[in-house]
Design a protein around this motif. Structure first.
Motif, mmCIF file in Angstrom:
data_model
loop_
_atom_site.group_PDB
_atom_site.id
_atom_site.type_symbol
_atom_site.label_atom_id
_atom_site.label_comp_id
_atom_site.label_asym_id
_atom_site.label_seq_id
_atom_site.Cartn_x
_atom_site.Cartn_y
_atom_site.Cartn_z
ATOM 1 N N MET A 1 0.866 -1.196 0.000
ATOM 2 C CA MET A 1 0.000 0.000 0.000
ATOM 3 C C MET A 1 0.891 1.230 0.000
ATOM 4 O O MET A 1 1.972 1.228 0.585
ATOM 5 C CB MET A 1 -0.887 0.016 1.231
ATOM 6 C CG MET A 1 -1.857 -1.179 1.259
ATOM 7 S SD MET A 1 -3.011 -1.069 2.609
ATOM 8 C CE MET A 1 -3.859 0.352 2.106
ATOM 9 N N LYS A 2 0.384 2.282 -0.626
ATOM 10 C CA LYS A 2 1.152 3.512 -0.715
ATOM 11 C C LYS A 2 0.496 4.557 0.182
ATOM 12 O O LYS A 2 -0.738 4.606 0.295
ATOM 13 C CB LYS A 2 1.175 4.038 -2.162
ATOM 14 C CG LYS A 2 1.919 3.155 -3.111
ATOM 15 C CD LYS A 2 1.890 3.793 -4.515
ATOM 16 C CE LYS A 2 2.667 2.930 -5.538
ATOM 17 N NZ LYS A 2 2.655 3.545 -6.889
ATOM 18 N N LYS A 5 3.447 11.038 1.124
ATOM 19 C CA LYS A 5 4.615 11.480 1.869
ATOM 20 C C LYS A 5 4.347 12.794 2.619
ATOM 21 O O LYS A 5 5.038 13.116 3.572
ATOM 22 C CB LYS A 5 5.784 11.670 0.894
ATOM 23 C CG LYS A 5 6.240 10.376 0.245
ATOM 24 C CD LYS A 5 7.383 10.658 -0.732
ATOM 25 C CE LYS A 5 7.869 9.338 -1.414
ATOM 26 N NZ LYS A 5 8.974 9.568 -2.374
ATOM 27 N N GLU A 6 3.297 13.479 2.226
ATOM 28 C CA GLU A 6 3.059 14.807 2.815
ATOM 29 C C GLU A 6 2.110 14.728 3.985
ATOM 30 O O GLU A 6 2.378 15.259 5.043
ATOM 31 C CB GLU A 6 2.466 15.760 1.736
ATOM 32 C CG GLU A 6 2.228 17.161 2.211
ATOM 33 C CD GLU A 6 3.510 17.861 2.529
ATOM 34 O OE1 GLU A 6 3.483 18.811 3.349
ATOM 35 O OE2 GLU A 6 4.561 17.493 1.965
ATOM 36 N N CYS A 7 0.935 14.028 3.740
ATOM 37 C CA CYS A 7 -0.082 14.037 4.816
ATOM 38 C C CYS A 7 -0.302 12.685 5.415
ATOM 39 O O CYS A 7 -1.011 12.535 6.413
ATOM 40 C CB CYS A 7 -1.393 14.580 4.277
ATOM 41 S SG CYS A 7 -2.155 13.536 2.973
ATOM 42 N N GLY A 8 0.326 11.603 4.799
ATOM 43 C CA GLY A 8 0.226 10.274 5.390
ATOM 44 C C GLY A 8 -1.049 9.568 5.039
ATOM 45 O O GLY A 8 -1.317 8.497 5.585
ATOM 46 N N LYS A 9 -1.846 10.104 4.196
ATOM 47 C CA LYS A 9 -3.090 9.446 3.834
ATOM 48 C C LYS A 9 -2.819 8.322 2.850
ATOM 49 O O LYS A 9 -1.883 8.386 2.046
ATOM 50 C CB LYS A 9 -4.066 10.443 3.193
ATOM 51 C CG LYS A 9 -4.573 11.492 4.140
ATOM 52 C CD LYS A 9 -5.501 10.885 5.184
ATOM 53 C CE LYS A 9 -6.036 11.967 6.085
ATOM 54 N NZ LYS A 9 -6.939 11.419 7.078
ATOM 55 N N GLU A 10 -3.657 7.242 2.892
ATOM 56 C CA GLU A 10 -3.502 6.092 1.993
ATOM 57 C C GLU A 10 -3.803 6.537 0.564
ATOM 58 O O GLU A 10 -4.762 7.250 0.327
ATOM 59 C CB GLU A 10 -4.441 4.969 2.415
ATOM 60 C CG GLU A 10 -4.273 3.710 1.569
ATOM 61 C CD GLU A 10 -5.232 2.604 2.015
ATOM 62 O OE1 GLU A 10 -5.233 1.550 1.398
ATOM 63 O OE2 GLU A 10 -6.003 2.828 3.020
ATOM 64 N N LYS A 12 -4.403 5.473 -3.552
ATOM 65 C CA LYS A 12 -4.808 4.393 -4.446
ATOM 66 C C LYS A 12 -3.597 3.974 -5.253
ATOM 67 O O LYS A 12 -2.710 4.799 -5.542
ATOM 68 C CB LYS A 12 -5.923 4.856 -5.373
ATOM 69 C CG LYS A 12 -7.216 5.107 -4.635
ATOM 70 C CD LYS A 12 -8.287 5.549 -5.627
ATOM 71 C CE LYS A 12 -9.588 5.789 -4.900
ATOM 72 N NZ LYS A 12 -10.666 6.186 -5.825
ATOM 73 N N PRO A 13 -3.593 2.675 -5.754
ATOM 74 C CA PRO A 13 -2.397 2.149 -6.463
ATOM 75 C C PRO A 13 -2.088 2.968 -7.716
ATOM 76 O O PRO A 13 -0.917 3.150 -8.034
ATOM 77 C CB PRO A 13 -2.808 0.710 -6.819
ATOM 78 C CG PRO A 13 -3.822 0.350 -5.781
ATOM 79 C CD PRO A 13 -4.533 1.574 -5.460
ATOM 80 N N SER A 14 -3.084 3.461 -8.334
ATOM 81 C CA SER A 14 -2.829 4.168 -9.590
ATOM 82 C C SER A 14 -2.799 5.665 -9.428
ATOM 83 O O SER A 14 -2.731 6.405 -10.401
ATOM 84 C CB SER A 14 -3.926 3.806 -10.611
ATOM 85 O OG SER A 14 -5.211 4.157 -10.082
ATOM 86 N N ALA A 15 -2.854 6.112 -8.183
ATOM 87 C CA ALA A 15 -2.988 7.569 -7.944
ATOM 88 C C ALA A 15 -1.680 8.267 -8.245
ATOM 89 O O ALA A 15 -0.610 7.756 -7.944
ATOM 90 C CB ALA A 15 -3.383 7.826 -6.513
#
Length: 598
Positions: A1-2, A5-10, A12-15
């Motif tokens: 899962m990605k 880097k800025e806000c730590g929110k999950e 989507k794979p293609s985002a």
């Protein structure tokens, strides 16, 4: 899962970018569009005017609403009501009050009574105003003659307040048929029967004037009253009783003669014959009205004196002055004849007496002639009680009666004696009877009376005849003693009589005015006399006068005179007249003044 880097929110794979903060997945920020602000456009003059007009319209509408609200408010209405009553402005008051009764007229005339009532009862008006201010206009339980009422809307927006008056009714009753009834000066009805009663209205609350009037054959009767329509009862009664009464006339006759008569009330002839109908009215019985009776007697038509109607039961007035004088003349004549009849011992000398009185005289003559005595005498005077005259009818004949005091100078003496004439006075009651064949009054009977009243008239035998038994007669001046006449009375009569002559001859009423009581019956009569004679060019001369009698009772005095007057007319002719007068005088301070002449 990605994760971002800025806000730590999950992510989507293609985002490629974080949906929350927009940071790319590789950590580089997303490029931002430069926001461009469009240039501001200026408002046109037309739009400015439209906006200003809209704002002004809102302000005007708001102000108008507030103004209308003020002018239609309860306080404004009550202020107008209070001002109209305080200023007694009937027109203004009629505009601010109303009623639910369409029969009740509310105008400047009908509301005057409301103003009158509160003008006379200001404390009640203050209470009413306070009460009206506390009323909401919707409380239907409020009771009273005047209330505040709210009925719908006025001008679509405002509460419609009204000052509502309760209609009142008046039940009027009165005594006599044909009485005209009025309320506040306006005729509302006429009584169609005695004991009339009827309800009238409606009327505005307040003080209302009532009146009743009846024009009769005798007088005009009237009654005024006022009524306050303010109570909880809306039907009020008022009895307008006229002050007239039916009068019953007593003729004072033992039997009813077959004669015709006329009744006079206040000097005016009526259609009533008191010998057929002895009640009349309605009239006032407070003494303000007078009555007299005229009768067609066998000796002629005679009218009584006017007398005040002071009772519902009246006696026949005293005989007229002319009739009294007829009876006086007859009594005086018979008194003189009586002296001659005694001197000659001959009852036949009583020519003006009935056989009955002649026989009574003969009994007296027989008494002293039996004692062998003679009589000498002369009539000196006869003093009449002017209030004692009575008239009666019985046994088919007319009778009259009068009291009088007779004075003779006389003596009864024996054969060997010389007469010593002295004055003798007796108080007598004379009864006369009318002889229809002889067409004259005759003395029928003479009795005794205790005393005379104060209202007297003296007839002095100025040339008294002394009758003697030998048939000779001697005429001499009367020597009867008269009541002493005070110097004040002599001076009063001298000033008055000479002053009256001067007033007539010189059109100067001031010459006689000081010797009469102003506004008296005599004063008013002599004003008219002087005006009448001077306007016709008539003059008078006082040839002679004599005071023949005087009597005094407290502050009142009666003076009798004989006056000889020469009257000269404008055409050059003249005539002499002799008058017998009776004056009434009253004390005025230290002086006496004349008030009446008969």
């Amino acid at each position: 899962m990605k994760y971002c880097k800025e806000c730590g929110k999950e992510l989507k794979p293609s985002a490629q970018f974080c949906n929350d903060c927009g940071t790319s997945v590789n950590g580089s920020p997303v490029p931002q569009r430069q926001q461009q602000t469009a240039p501001q456009k200026k408002m046109s003059k037309k739009n400015k005017i439209i906006l200003a007009s809209a704002i002004a319209a809102v302000v005007i509408l708001l102000a108008g609403y507030k103004t209308g609200e003020a002018f239609t408010s309860k306080e404004r209405l009550l202020e107008k009501f209070e001002t109209a009553v305080d200023k007694k402005d009937a027109k203004a008051l009629a505009k601010v009050i109303s009623t639910d009764d369409n029969k009740l007229k509310v105008n400047d005339k009908t509301v005057k009574g409301l103003i009158t009532y509160y003008d006379e009862n200001p404390e009640e008006f203050d209470m009413l105003v306070d009460d009206l201010h506390n009323q909401s206009g919707t409380d239907r339980s409020t009771e009273g003659p005047i209330n505040l009422k709210m009925d719908g809307k006025k001008l679509l927006f405002y509460d419609n307040y009204q000052i509502d008056v309760t209609p009142y009714y008046i039940t009027l009753s009165t005594d006599y048929k044909d009485t005209v009834l009025k309320v506040d000066g306006e005729e509302v009805g006429t009584a169609d029967s005695d004991g009339f009663e009827k309800t009238f209205g409606p009327y505005v609350p307040g003080t209302h004037k009532l009146s009743a009037a009846l024009a009769t054959d005798f007088t005009e009767l009237a009654k005024d009253a006022s009524i306050d329509l303010m109570g909880t009862s809306t039907d009020t009664s008022a009895y307008l009783q006229l002050d007239g009464e039916e009068v019953e006339l007593s003729l004072g006759l033992e039997e009813m003669p077959d004669v015709k008569g006329k009744l006079y009330v206040n000097g005016k002839e009526t259609e009533i014959d008191p010998y057929k109908d002895r009640s009349f009215g309605p009239v006032l019985v407070d003494g303000s009205m007078t009555m007299a009776v005229e009768t067609e007697y066998p000796w002629g038509t005679a009218k009584t004196e006017d007398v005040s109607i002071d009772s519902s039961y009246m006696s026949m007035p005293a005989p007229s002055e002319d009739m009294k004088q007829q009876l006086i003349d007859r009594v005086v004549a018979v008194n003189d004849q009586y002296a001659e009849a005694q001197a000659l011992a001959d009852k036949g000398k009583l020519k003006d007496a009935t056989a009955n009185y002649q026989d009574d005289a003969k009994d007296i003559i027989d008494t002293y002639t039996t004692w062998d005595e003679s009589y000498q005498g002369s009539l000196q005077s006869t003093l009449f009680d002017m209030d004692s005259f009575l008239l009666d009818y019985k046994d088919g004949k007319w009778y009259a009666q009068v009291d009088a005091s007779v004075t003779y100078k006389e003596d009864w003496y024996g054969k060997e004696e010389q007469p010593e004439l002295t004055e003798n006075t007796s108080d007598n009651s004379y009864t006369l009877i009318y002889d229809e064949k002889a067409k004259k009054w005759l003395v029928n009977e003479v009795g005794s009376v205790w005393s005379l009243g104060d209202n007297t008239k003296e007839v002095v035998n100025e040339e008294a005849t002394l009758y003697k038994p030998d048939g000779s007669a001697k005429t001499e001046a009367a020597t009867t003693s008269k009541a002493d006449v005070p110097e004040t009375a002599s001076a009063l009569m001298d000033n008055y009589l000479n002053g009256l002559i001067d007033a007539i001859n010189n059109d100067s009423f001031d010459s006689v005015a000081p010797y009469m009581e102003e506004d008296s019956e005599l004063y008013e009569a002599q004003v008219a006399l002087v005006d009448n004679l001077t306007s016709k060019g008539i003059t008078e001369n006082l040839d002679a006068y004599d005071i023949t009698g005087y009597s005094e009772d407290g502050d009142s005095a009666t003076i009798t005179t004989i006056e000889s007057i020469t009257i000269s007319y404008s055409d050059g002719t003249s005539e002499s007249q002799q008058y017998d007068w009776t004056y009434t005088a009253k004390k005025s301070g230290d002086d006496w003044k004349l008030t009446k002449l008969e």
